[in-house]
Design an enzyme around this catalytic site. Structure first.
Site, PDB file in Angstrom:
ATOM      1  CE1 TYR A 163      -3.325  -2.604   0.585  1.00  0.00           C
ATOM      2  CE2 TYR A 163      -4.788  -0.549   1.138  1.00  0.00           C
ATOM      3  CZ  TYR A 163      -4.468  -1.932   0.912  1.00  0.00           C
ATOM      4  OH  TYR A 163      -6.154  -2.486   0.694  1.00  0.00           O
ATOM      5  CE  LYS A 183       1.323 -17.612  -2.551  1.00  0.00           C
ATOM      6  NZ  LYS A 183       0.391 -18.798  -2.682  1.00  0.00           N
ATOM      7  CG  ASP A 196      -2.198 -20.211  -1.009  1.00  0.00           C
ATOM      8  OD1 ASP A 196      -1.797 -20.121  -0.188  1.00  0.00           O
ATOM      9  OD2 ASP A 196      -2.052 -21.023  -2.076  1.00  0.00           O
ATOM     10  CG  ASP A 210      -8.075  -4.849   1.598  1.00  0.00           C
ATOM     11  OD1 ASP A 210      -8.992  -4.141   2.309  1.00  0.00           O
ATOM     12  OD2 ASP A 210      -8.217  -4.627   0.440  1.00  0.00           O
ATOM     13  CG  ASP A 223     -13.680  -6.774   2.451  1.00  0.00           C
ATOM     14  OD1 ASP A 223     -13.416  -6.111   3.593  1.00  0.00           O
ATOM     15  OD2 ASP A 223     -14.327  -6.230   1.377  1.00  0.00           O
TER      16      ASP A 223
HETATM   17  C1  IPM Z   1     -10.311  -0.814   4.043  1.00  0.00           C
HETATM   18  C2  IPM Z   1     -10.598  -0.396   2.763  1.00  0.00           C
HETATM   19  C3  IPM Z   1      -9.251   0.393   2.578  1.00  0.00           C
HETATM   20  C4  IPM Z   1      -8.030  -0.367   2.302  1.00  0.00           C
HETATM   21  C5  IPM Z   1      -9.644   1.277   1.211  1.00  0.00           C
HETATM   22  C6  IPM Z   1     -10.761   2.052   1.213  1.00  0.00           C
HETATM   23  C7  IPM Z   1      -8.512   1.984   0.946  1.00  0.00           C
HETATM   24  O1  IPM Z   1     -10.806  -1.380   1.838  1.00  0.00           O
HETATM   25  O2  IPM Z   1     -10.171  -0.317   5.053  1.00  0.00           O
HETATM   26  O3  IPM Z   1     -10.347  -2.216   4.380  1.00  0.00           O
HETATM   27  O4  IPM Z   1      -7.773  -1.157   1.658  1.00  0.00           O
HETATM   28  O5  IPM Z   1      -7.379  -0.394   3.385  1.00  0.00           O
HETATM   29 MG    MG Z   2     -11.005  -3.324   2.732  1.00  0.00          MG
END
Ligand code: IPM
Ligand code: MG
Length: 356
Positions: free
Chosen positions: A138, A189, A221, A245, A249
């Site tokens: 990032y 990884k 993975d 990240d 999710d």
């Molecule tokens: C998160 C989001 C952010 C990230 C984006 C909005 C930059 O996806 O906080 O998970 O990737 O960190």
């Molecule tokens: Mg995110």
């Protein structure tokens, strides 16, 4: 309590308003509450021509804690990086040194039917993803899009972690595990990437100082697969920014809705930024149907981590439980037979539960 309120864009605005409402109900007049609102993201561009206006950054720096909504707009990726609304959050994290991002995934028993996974797979789920937040691909340089010798365009980014960055997050992981079930799984990884090879070596070394904590390693993975197959085996997952990240999710969906999950990003002192794991959700923004619970629980994490107000934090969580137990649901977690509420109505229901 000096709090910067940065609702940002999209549903961020709707859900942050609910978190503030519940905060006011919880704190009442026990304490002087100083809330300073500051624009970020698209709102920052509208207000000051910058997704992270200098005045907003200043407010964030001076505050004890930051309540953040979400930042970003559809088509964001077409805007140059420095002006991109979504990137304002990245700058804020970096400027404030918020390297430790806690993303809990736990299942409210009331929502067991909302998960797409079988109840027996997710029942009792309670894991913590600890995502390193200020390093990795990032922020790594060089980055960009360039023209190669053969004249075609090439995009490039750089994955980087220094030893001290890995050490710092590893210590947080082991200390966090001690307060939970005593297990850390470090995700990398290392079979492909040197960055991960160093990551694994450093986490292992730090781990020797915590013999009471069980340390395992997994490739990202395999970890993704294990999260879907048998998520309850995890306690604390520590990983770099990009893997964290993605995995967070995925972990969020185990619990039924990303609209339920809070997060805290800490700098190693009491200062923190608190935000729902979800984003701006442009598809449902402005319709008053977003789930404010992630934002409300993020505010609860703020009371716990930045202000040490454990009892108040417990009250926030208990109020959310009560509302769910009473059968109230926003659209994302709606099930036949439950009572459907809009964003502000859900906020009101939580306030009412706090007051009961
Ligand atoms: C998160 C989001 C952010 C990230 C984006 C909005 C930059 O996806 O906080 O998970 O990737 O960190
Ligand atoms: Mg995110």
């Amino acid at each position: 309590m000096k709090i910067a309120v940065m609702p940002g864009d999209g549903v961020g605005r709707e859900v942050t308003a609910q978190a503030v409402k519940v905060l006011k109900a919880i704190v009442g007049n026990q304490l002087p509450l100083e809330l300073i609102e500051a624009p970020v993201g698209g709102a920052g561009i509208d207000a000051a021509g910058d997704p992270l206006p200098a005045s907003s950054l200043e407010i964030a720096k001076k505050a004890d804690a930051i309540l953040f909504g979400a930042a970003g707009m559809p088509g964001d990726e077409a805007i140059p990086y420095a002006m991109r609304p979504g990137a304002s959050l990245l700058r804020l994290r970096k400027e404030l040194g918020l390297f430790a991002n806690f993303r809990p995934a736990f299942l409210f028993p009331e929502l067991i039917g909302a998960s797409t996974l079988k109840p027996e797979v997710v029942e009792g789920l309670d894991l913590m993803i600890l995502r390193e937040l200020t390093g990795d691909i990032y922020f790594g340089e060089p980055r960009g899009i360039r023209i190669t010798a053969s004249g075609e365009r090439e995009g490039f980014n750089t994955m980087r972690y220094t030893e001290s960055e890995v050490e710092r997050i590893a210590h947080v992981a082991f200390r966090t595990a001690r307060l939970r079930r005593g297990k850390v799984c470090s995700v990398d990884k290392a079979n492909v990437l040197e960055t991960s090879q160093l990551w694994r070596e450093v986490v292992t070394r730090v781990g020797t100082a915590y013999p009471d904590v069980e340390l395992t390693h997994a490739f990202v993975d395999a970890a993704a697969m294990m999260l879907m197959r048998a998520p309850k085996q995890f306690d604390v997952i520590v990983t770099g920014s990009i893997f964290g990240d993605i995995l967070s999710d995925a972990a969020a969906m185990l619990t039924g809705s990303i609209g339920m999950l809070p997060s805290a990003s800490l700098a190693g002192n009491s200062k923190g930024l608190y935000e729902p794991v979800h984003g701006t959700a442009p598809d449902i923004a402005g319709r008053s149907i977003a789930n404010p619970i992630a934002a409300i629980l993020s505010m609860g994490m703020m009371l716990r981590y930045s202000f040490g107000r454990i009892e108040d934090a417990n009250r926030v969580e208990a109020a959310v439980r009560k509302v769910l137990a009473d059968g109230y649901r926003t659209a994302d977690i709606y099930q036949p037979g439950s009572k459907r509420l809009g964003t502000a109505e859900m906020g009101d229901a939580v306030v009412a539960a706090v007051m009961r």
